[in-house]
Design an enzyme around this catalytic site. Structure first.
Site, mmCIF file in Angstrom:
data_model
loop_
_atom_site.group_PDB
_atom_site.id
_atom_site.type_symbol
_atom_site.label_atom_id
_atom_site.label_comp_id
_atom_site.label_asym_id
_atom_site.label_seq_id
_atom_site.Cartn_x
_atom_site.Cartn_y
_atom_site.Cartn_z
ATOM 1 N NE ARG A 9 0.526 1.780 4.263
ATOM 2 C CZ ARG A 9 1.836 2.345 4.150
ATOM 3 N NH1 ARG A 9 2.382 2.490 3.010
ATOM 4 N NH2 ARG A 9 2.384 2.463 5.348
ATOM 5 C CG HIS A 16 2.659 9.285 12.349
ATOM 6 N ND1 HIS A 16 3.331 8.531 12.997
ATOM 7 C CD2 HIS A 16 3.382 9.397 11.284
ATOM 8 C CE1 HIS A 16 4.515 8.097 12.511
ATOM 9 N NE2 HIS A 16 4.502 8.533 11.427
ATOM 10 C CG ASP A 18 -2.465 4.291 12.307
ATOM 11 O OD1 ASP A 18 -1.792 4.957 12.823
ATOM 12 O OD2 ASP A 18 -2.148 3.104 11.451
ATOM 13 N N GLY A 104 11.317 -3.140 3.290
ATOM 14 C CA GLY A 104 12.235 -2.149 4.059
ATOM 15 C C GLY A 104 11.927 -0.800 3.695
ATOM 16 N N GLY A 106 8.867 1.196 3.168
ATOM 17 C CA GLY A 106 7.680 2.068 3.641
ATOM 18 C C GLY A 106 6.668 1.314 2.750
ATOM 19 C CB SER A 108 2.553 -2.028 3.951
ATOM 20 O OG SER A 108 2.290 -0.857 4.771
ATOM 21 C CB SER A 109 7.290 -5.801 2.486
ATOM 22 O OG SER A 109 8.250 -5.030 3.288
ATOM 23 C CG ASP A 153 0.885 -0.011 7.542
ATOM 24 O OD1 ASP A 153 0.284 1.118 7.099
ATOM 25 O OD2 ASP A 153 1.912 -0.081 7.907
ATOM 26 C CE1 TYR A 201 4.239 4.704 13.200
ATOM 27 C CE2 TYR A 201 4.070 3.526 15.235
ATOM 28 C CZ TYR A 201 3.647 3.861 14.104
ATOM 29 O OH TYR A 201 2.426 3.522 13.765
HETATM 30 C C1 GLA Z 1 3.071 2.914 9.847
HETATM 31 C C2 GLA Z 1 2.278 2.195 10.718
HETATM 32 C C3 GLA Z 1 0.808 2.462 10.571
HETATM 33 C C4 GLA Z 1 0.861 4.042 10.480
HETATM 34 C C5 GLA Z 1 1.828 4.513 9.816
HETATM 35 C C6 GLA Z 1 1.800 6.326 9.686
HETATM 36 O O1 GLA Z 1 2.964 2.428 8.506
HETATM 37 O O2 GLA Z 1 2.543 0.803 10.524
HETATM 38 O O3 GLA Z 1 0.154 2.001 11.462
HETATM 39 O O4 GLA Z 1 0.961 4.626 11.964
HETATM 40 O O5 GLA Z 1 3.199 4.217 9.918
HETATM 41 O O6 GLA Z 1 0.835 6.818 9.164
#
Ligand code: GLA
Length: 320
Positions: A9, A16, A18, A104, A106, A108-109, A153, A201
């Site tokens: 995705r 930030h 969620d 790695g 960003g 969402s692997s 994600d 994070y």
């Molecule tokens: C990562 C986290 C998500 C979200 C984003 C920031 O992808 O896994 O839950 O907090 O950062 O929006």
């Protein structure tokens, strides 16, 4: 033989937000993770990977998924552990995972791996809703990586539809599929590697949680409440979350009515907010956004996802 697929995705807007129950608007991308294999007798899950030298061998009854080696096996073990925590008994399995998602970066692997494992392990065992699958995968991610991530994600990957954005209310856990206006397209570009594990994070989650306690829920808070937060850093974090939640809702509305200029403006404002208030960007990501904004067909651009590296997304007009 069973085969499942889970896409990666990008997040169009709403970062930030969620983990304090706000709004996000991610979208599936073409690259995906596939698991192919067969169920076996017994409790062993055995998964080889096209991308990792060592295969994962874990028992579905595993107690401590965070100790599994190789490290990528923690995501597999975390999902199996969470399925068992629901009182369900996954079957043994032998298979192979491959992915066209860069790891790695960003995109969402790890969430794609979790959702794919869950889809396999739940086959013939239970029919869970997308929200239930996403929730158990989110817990698995937290266990495996130690990162206190939100649900975005996993829920986007579990419920998203190709070519449509997924508006998620992270408090109610409701979803609206939003078609992309025919006059634009989204592109994404990898800029720099990033790891959320060991990054700031977790600090951001803690800062937002503090703000949420003082003036929250942040999804309902108005900007005039910011004066009640005495710590200037926490105040800035809260300002990002409050304005970002509003931007997500405004962006979704602009998408519905095809107001692409507003969509672009909101994306760039979102980046500025992450740059100055939430401080999840860095010089490389900022430079990439500025470069994109100079391109003639780009209407808006921003860092996407957790930050500290990763990818940028751009909104581009098609008629240019
Ligand atoms: C990562 C986290 C998500 C979200 C984003 C920031 O992808 O896994 O839950 O907090 O950062 O929006």
């Amino acid at each position: 033989m069973i085969e499942v697929r889970a896409h990666g995705r990008i997040n169009l807007i709403g970062d930030h937000t969620d983990y304090t129950g706000g709004f996000v608007l991610p979208m599936l991308i073409d690259p995906y993770t596939t698991i192919v294999g067969e169920f076996t007798d017994g409790d062993l899950w055995s998964l080889a990977s096209d991308d990792e030298p060592d295969a994962v061998e874990v028992d579905t009854t595993i107690d401590d998924p965070a100790s599994v080696r190789p490290v990528w096996g923690r995501y597999v073990a975390g999902v199996l552990h969470q399925i068992r925590a629901l009182g369900l008994s996954p079957r043994g399995f032998r298979g192979r995972v491959s992915t066209s998602l860069p790891i790695g970066s960003g995109l969402s692997s790890s969430a794609a791996l979790e959702v794919a494992v869950a889809r396999v392990a739940l086959t013939g065992v239970a029919e869970l809703s997308d929200v239930e699958v996403a929730t158990l995968c989110q817990s698995a991610e937290r266990i495996a990586s130690g990162v206190p991530c939100g649900i975005m994600d996993q829920l986007c990957i579990a419920s998203g539809r190709p070519g449509q954005a997924t508006l998620i209310d992270c408090e109610q856990l409701t979803i609206e599929h939003c078609p992309v206006p025919a006059t634009v397209r989204f592109t994404y570009e990898f800029i720099a590697p990033r790891r959320l594990s060991g990054s700031e994070y977790a600090t951001r989650v803690e800062e937002s949680t503090r703000a949420n306690r003082i003036i929250g829920p942040l999804r309902e808070a108005k900007l005039d409440r910011l004066v009640d937060i005495t710590d200037p850093v926490v105040q800035r974090r809260a300002r990002h979350v409050i304005t970002e939640n509003q931007r997500v809702l405004d962006f979704a509305h602009a998408m519905r009515i095809g107001d692409i200029e507003t969509m672009g403006r909101l994306m760039t404002e979102s980046h500025r907010s992450m740059q100055h208030d939430y401080e999840t960007s860095n010089e490389l990501m900022d430079a990439a956004v500025e470069r994109l904004l100079d391109e003639p067909d780009v209407i808006g651009a921003r860092l996407t996802g957790g930050g500290f590296g990763g990818c940028v997304v751009a909104l581009r007009r098609l008629d240019h």
